[in-house]
Design an enzyme around this catalytic site. Structure first.
Site, PDB file in Angstrom:
ATOM      1  N   PRO A   2       6.009   2.997   3.367  1.00  0.00           N
ATOM      2  CA  PRO A   2       5.030   3.556   1.928  1.00  0.00           C
ATOM      3  C   PRO A   2       5.805   2.665   0.463  1.00  0.00           C
ATOM      4  O   PRO A   2       6.702   1.853   0.198  1.00  0.00           O
ATOM      5  CB  PRO A   2       6.438   4.859   2.128  1.00  0.00           C
ATOM      6  CG  PRO A   2       7.675   4.309   2.949  1.00  0.00           C
ATOM      7  CD  PRO A   2       7.095   3.076   3.661  1.00  0.00           C
ATOM      8  N   GLU A   3       4.262   3.702  -0.019  1.00  0.00           N
ATOM      9  CA  GLU A   3       4.540   3.185  -1.940  1.00  0.00           C
ATOM     10  C   GLU A   3       5.048   3.786  -2.227  1.00  0.00           C
ATOM     11  O   GLU A   3       5.022   4.762  -2.064  1.00  0.00           O
ATOM     12  CB  GLU A   3       3.523   1.813  -2.196  1.00  0.00           C
ATOM     13  CG  GLU A   3       3.366   0.624  -0.701  1.00  0.00           C
ATOM     14  CD  GLU A   3       1.879  -0.074  -1.269  1.00  0.00           C
ATOM     15  OE1 GLU A   3       1.378   0.285  -2.431  1.00  0.00           O
ATOM     16  OE2 GLU A   3       1.248  -1.066  -0.351  1.00  0.00           O
ATOM     17  N   LYS A  61      10.389   2.140  -4.901  1.00  0.00           N
ATOM     18  CA  LYS A  61      10.444   2.878  -3.779  1.00  0.00           C
ATOM     19  C   LYS A  61      11.443   3.943  -3.137  1.00  0.00           C
ATOM     20  O   LYS A  61      11.889   3.826  -2.127  1.00  0.00           O
ATOM     21  CB  LYS A  61       9.658   2.235  -2.466  1.00  0.00           C
ATOM     22  CG  LYS A  61       9.201   1.223  -2.521  1.00  0.00           C
ATOM     23  CD  LYS A  61       8.629   0.575  -1.989  1.00  0.00           C
ATOM     24  CE  LYS A  61       7.345  -0.768  -2.292  1.00  0.00           C
ATOM     25  NZ  LYS A  61       7.346  -1.769  -1.177  1.00  0.00           N
ATOM     26  N   ARG A 266       1.551 -11.810   5.576  1.00  0.00           N
ATOM     27  CA  ARG A 266       0.797 -10.683   6.120  1.00  0.00           C
ATOM     28  C   ARG A 266      -0.566 -10.367   5.696  1.00  0.00           C
ATOM     29  O   ARG A 266      -0.557 -11.611   6.030  1.00  0.00           O
ATOM     30  CB  ARG A 266       1.433  -9.259   4.867  1.00  0.00           C
ATOM     31  CG  ARG A 266       2.901  -8.638   5.398  1.00  0.00           C
ATOM     32  CD  ARG A 266       3.345  -6.984   4.502  1.00  0.00           C
ATOM     33  NE  ARG A 266       3.609  -7.889   3.404  1.00  0.00           N
ATOM     34  CZ  ARG A 266       4.129  -7.212   2.378  1.00  0.00           C
ATOM     35  NH1 ARG A 266       3.929  -5.756   2.451  1.00  0.00           N
ATOM     36  NH2 ARG A 266       4.613  -8.004   1.150  1.00  0.00           N
TER      37      ARG A 266
END
Ligand SMILES: [Zn+2]
Length: 283
Positions: A2-3, A61, A266
Site C-alpha cells: 500500500p502507498e 505509510k 523492481r
C-alpha cells in the site's frame, strides 16, 4: 504494497469507525504483530485496555491512533489490513490482533497474511510518534514544504525516482505513484535530480498531488487483492493507471508502447516518447 492513498483511505475509515470509542480488550493472536513493542504482548494489551481512541492520524505509510498522550502506531507492511466489523463474525486465521470496545459495537481486527506489518505503542506519541519522527512530511500534509524540498532535490546527486522514494526527503510515495507522477510531468525516472528546474519540480509535485487525489477518489489501487479499506472493500484506481504495470501497452498520451526498465529490484514504467532517457542518467 500500500502507498499513501491506500493508507489514507484506511485512516479515514478508522477516523469514522473508532474515534471516541473506549477499548475494552486487546487480544494478540500472533506475537509477531507486536514484535516492535519490546515490553511484549501482555504489556501492549494492558497499556491499551480501557483507553479512549481520540482520532486517526497518518504520516506517509504509517498510521497512529492517539490514546491520551500516547498512541497505537501501525504499519500495514505488504499485506496488513485493519478491518472494522461485527464482533461476532468468525475469526480468520490471518487475524493478528483484535480490539473490542466497551460499547459492544464493531471490533477492530489487524490481519496480516505475510506478517510484515506491525503494531506498537508510542509513549507520548499522540502528536507524532518518536519512532517515525525522522520520516519527512508527505505531500498531503499541511507541513509539507515544497520550497525546502526543491532546494534539497537540487543539491542531491541522485536520480529523481530514487529521490521520490527516499522517505527522509518526502514520505508516502512508492513505486506505483512515482511512475505515474513522472509520466504526468514527462520526466524520465533516471533524470539527475540536480538538473531539474524549479518549475519542473513544482509540476512534478503538482502531479504527485493530483495522482494521489485521483487515487483517493477511486478508493485506492488494489494491486494484489490484499489492500482493502476498513470495511473490506477494494479500490479501482488500477484501471486509471497511465504506465504502471502496462509494459508493451500504448501510452495513453501518444500511443508508443510503455517501456519497463529494471529498477532497485523492481521495475520502472515509462513512455519512451513522452519521457526520453536523459543524456546523463542516475539510478
Ligand atoms: Zn507517450
Amino acid at each position: 504494497m500500500p502507498e499513501l492513498p491506500e493508507v489514507e483511505i484506511v485512516r479515514r475509515g478508522l477516523q469514522r469507525h473508532v474515534t471516541g470509542r473506549t477499548v475494552d480488550t486487546v487480544q494478540l493472536l500472533h506475537p509477531r504483530a507486536v514484535r516492535r513493542h519490546l515490553p511484549g504482548p501482555d504489556d501492549f494489551a494492558a497499556a491499551i485496555s480501557g483507553r479512549t481512541i481520540t482520532g486517526a492520524r497518518r504520516r506517509g505509510k504509517y498510521l497512529w491512533l492517539p490514546v491520551g498522550d500516547d498512541a497505537v502506531l501501525a504499519h500495514l507492511g505488504m499485506s496488513g489490513q485493519l478491518l472494522v466489523g461485527d464482533p461476532a463474525r468468525p475469526l480468520s486465521s490471518h487475524v493478528r490482533a483484535r480490539f473490542t470496545f466497551r460499547d459492544g459495537g464493531p471490533d477492530l481486527r489487524f490481519t496480516d497474511q505475510r506478517t510484515f506489518g506491525h503494531l506498537a505503542i508510542a509513549p507520548g506519541g499522540a502528536e507524532l510518534p518518536a519512532a517515525i519522527s525522522h520520516i519527512a512530511p508527505d505531500p498531503l500534509e499541511p507541513g509539507f514544504d515544497l520550497t525546502a524540498l526543491t532546494a534539497r532535490l537540487r543539491a542531491r546527486r541522485t536520480g529523481i525516482k530514487r529521490a521520490l522514494l527516499d522517505q527522509s526527503l518526502v514520505s508516502g510515495i512508492g513505486n506505483i505513484y512515482a511512475d505515474e507522477a513522472l509520466w504526468h510531468s514527462r520526466l524520465h525516472w533516471a533524470r539527475p535530480s540536480e538538473t531539474l528546474t524549479r518549475g519542473q519540480i513544482t509540476r512534478l509535485f503538482a502531479a504527485v498531488e493530483q495522482v494521489f487525489t485521483d487515487a483517493l477518489d477511486a478508493g485506492g489501487t488494489s494491486f494484489d487483492s490484499l489492500y482493502v479499506d476498513v470495511n473490506g472493500q477494494s479500490g479501482y484506481f488500477e484501471r486509471s493507471l497511465a504506465v504502471y504495470g502496462r509494459a508493451g501497452q500504448p501510452c495513453r498520451r501518444c500511443g508508443t508502447p510503455v517501456r519497463r526498465d529494471p529498477f532497485m529490484n523492481r521495475s520502472s514504467y515509462s513512455c519512451p516518447t513522452c519521457q526520453p532517457r536523459p543524456r546523463r542518467a542516475r539510478w
